[in-house]
Design an enzyme around this catalytic site. Structure first.
Site, PDB file in Angstrom:
ATOM      1  N   PHE A  53       0.815  -1.217   0.000  1.00  0.00           N
ATOM      2  CA  PHE A  53       0.000   0.000   0.000  1.00  0.00           C
ATOM      3  C   PHE A  53       0.844   1.260   0.000  1.00  0.00           C
ATOM      4  O   PHE A  53       1.815   1.375   0.749  1.00  0.00           O
ATOM      5  CB  PHE A  53      -0.878   0.050   1.261  1.00  0.00           C
ATOM      6  CG  PHE A  53      -1.927  -1.012   1.324  1.00  0.00           C
ATOM      7  CD1 PHE A  53      -1.602  -2.303   1.724  1.00  0.00           C
ATOM      8  CD2 PHE A  53      -3.241  -0.727   0.985  1.00  0.00           C
ATOM      9  CE1 PHE A  53      -2.573  -3.293   1.786  1.00  0.00           C
ATOM     10  CE2 PHE A  53      -4.223  -1.712   1.050  1.00  0.00           C
ATOM     11  CZ  PHE A  53      -3.885  -2.997   1.445  1.00  0.00           C
ATOM     12  N   ASP A  54       0.444   2.213  -0.816  1.00  0.00           N
ATOM     13  CA  ASP A  54       0.883   3.589  -0.634  1.00  0.00           C
ATOM     14  C   ASP A  54       0.261   4.113   0.671  1.00  0.00           C
ATOM     15  O   ASP A  54      -0.816   3.646   1.072  1.00  0.00           O
ATOM     16  CB  ASP A  54       0.414   4.430  -1.828  1.00  0.00           C
ATOM     17  CG  ASP A  54       0.658   5.904  -1.619  1.00  0.00           C
ATOM     18  OD1 ASP A  54       1.804   6.281  -1.345  1.00  0.00           O
ATOM     19  OD2 ASP A  54      -0.318   6.678  -1.719  1.00  0.00           O
ATOM     20  N   ALA A  55       0.900   5.079   1.315  1.00  0.00           N
ATOM     21  CA  ALA A  55       0.392   5.572   2.606  1.00  0.00           C
ATOM     22  C   ALA A  55      -0.487   6.819   2.464  1.00  0.00           C
ATOM     23  O   ALA A  55      -1.702   6.770   2.703  1.00  0.00           O
ATOM     24  CB  ALA A  55       1.564   5.861   3.550  1.00  0.00           C
TER      25      ALA A  55
END
Lengths: 232, 232
Positions: free
Chosen positions: A12-14
């Protein structure tokens, strides 16, 4: 031959994907009534521009420094008097973002996969943010571009995933809201799940996501469907 | 030891520095009344973003293709119906820009120096634009980033100047309106003259121009003063 994938890791990107930056916008609006939203928009835009420019010039600085520099520029350009204390509070708000309401259930539903974050934030920023939000234990790894001293969408950043998680590119479901990250992850060879929260059109970069969802709800099902063997 | 410079070459950015993109904005406003200015601003912003993103991903495409892709995206995102003919006319307008009123005199006053353009435009775009505007003969060289297949501010683009003009970095006066170009040229080691037409504040990238002017008028004098031996 029909495609068949085995997904082993959900990465995941944050910022903007798992974590909602809206609280920073609220604080900016509280500090500078009527100007907070404009400031936040320009701040985000400059933050990205500085990431890209510094990467291209080979002049990387860590994301907290980069983010603060963008804030200083925007306040100067907009004529907003932002003293050191308010600047520090805005920066602190960046460390204490809330996850989107749909993020927790989506992460829990993916507990059978290796789960990781790949973010432009530094490791200390990511540790602080995930711990404060109570989701640290939902991730096996927090990967930071700081380790390669260049920002997304440079391929070296995505290589952190295959190097550190010991998975191949086709075994990764990469999840992001940011289109520059969709493009970079796709160019690198990941299976890309675009969380298109704002109903945006895809950028014209010749790179499209494999799956598009309007939020994280249903992500686990979408990843499973994606990896199903083709009908006989 | 006091600095002493010998400037041998004056190297200009093209779009926004020597050439005024305002005519494109006018045409956009004529095609799409009330929306042209917004479209133009987003188009410029996306054009730059695509330059930076493609460079970082190692997926360079020539500037005409990049510019048209940005236009297509902006029309889609803004819900503007731009047919192929109008798109082609907007692209053609990019090839036939007018020089700023102050550009001709500034170039003439620098006839004692080697004069060149270093631009993100392709060589054919630069040939067409300078010839149409009647200023082709004022430049010894038209240098295009197309030859290194990466965009400014990557250092390879500025190296075209030292390689092709056979000058050292400190012998170059680099002239640009675009701050990302100021930063890139300064990081490379040029003497940088920022033409700050819009009274902008410098970006917070840790890189400042040597000289700032509000237009090209007086550039030749500024370059001569810059290169004067220090007082005894």
């Amino acid at each position: 031959m029909a495609k068949q994938s085995t997904i082993k890791a959900a990465v995941f990107d944050a910022y903007g994907t798992v974590f909602d930056v809206h609280s920073v916008i609220e604080l900016a609006e509280r500090f500078f009534p009527g100007q907070g939203k404009g400031l936040s928009q320009m701040w985000r835009s400059k933050q990205l521009e500085y990431m890209f420019l510094r990467s291209l010039m080979g002049r990387y600085v860590p994301h907290d420094e980069n983010t603060e520099a963008a804030l200083v520029y925007c306040c100067r350009q907009l004529g907003i008097a932002c003293d050191a204390e308010r600047r520090q509070q805005l920066m602190a708000a960046y460390l204490h973002l809330r996850p989107f309401p749909d993020a927790i259930a989506a992460l829990d539903a993916l507990s059978g996969y290796r789960r990781a974050i790949l973010s432009v934030g530094t490791r200390p920023m990511l540790e602080e943010m995930t711990t404060y939000a109570g989701v640290r234990q939902k991730f096996d790894e927090l990967l930071s571009v700081d380790d390669v001293a260049v920002y997304k969408p440079h391929p070296d950043t995505y290589r952190l995933v295959t190097d550190r998680l010991d998975v191949s590119r086709s075994e990764v479901a990469f999840v992001t809201s940011n289109y520059f990250d969709v493009a970079g992850a796709k160019a690198f060879g990941f299976n890309v799940f675009w969380i298109n929260r704002s109903n945006a059109v895809p950028d014209e970069l010749g790179l499209l996501p494999d799956v598009t969802l309007d939020r994280l709800t249903g992500l686990a099902d979408a990843i499973r469907r994606f990896a199903l063997p083709p009908p006989a």
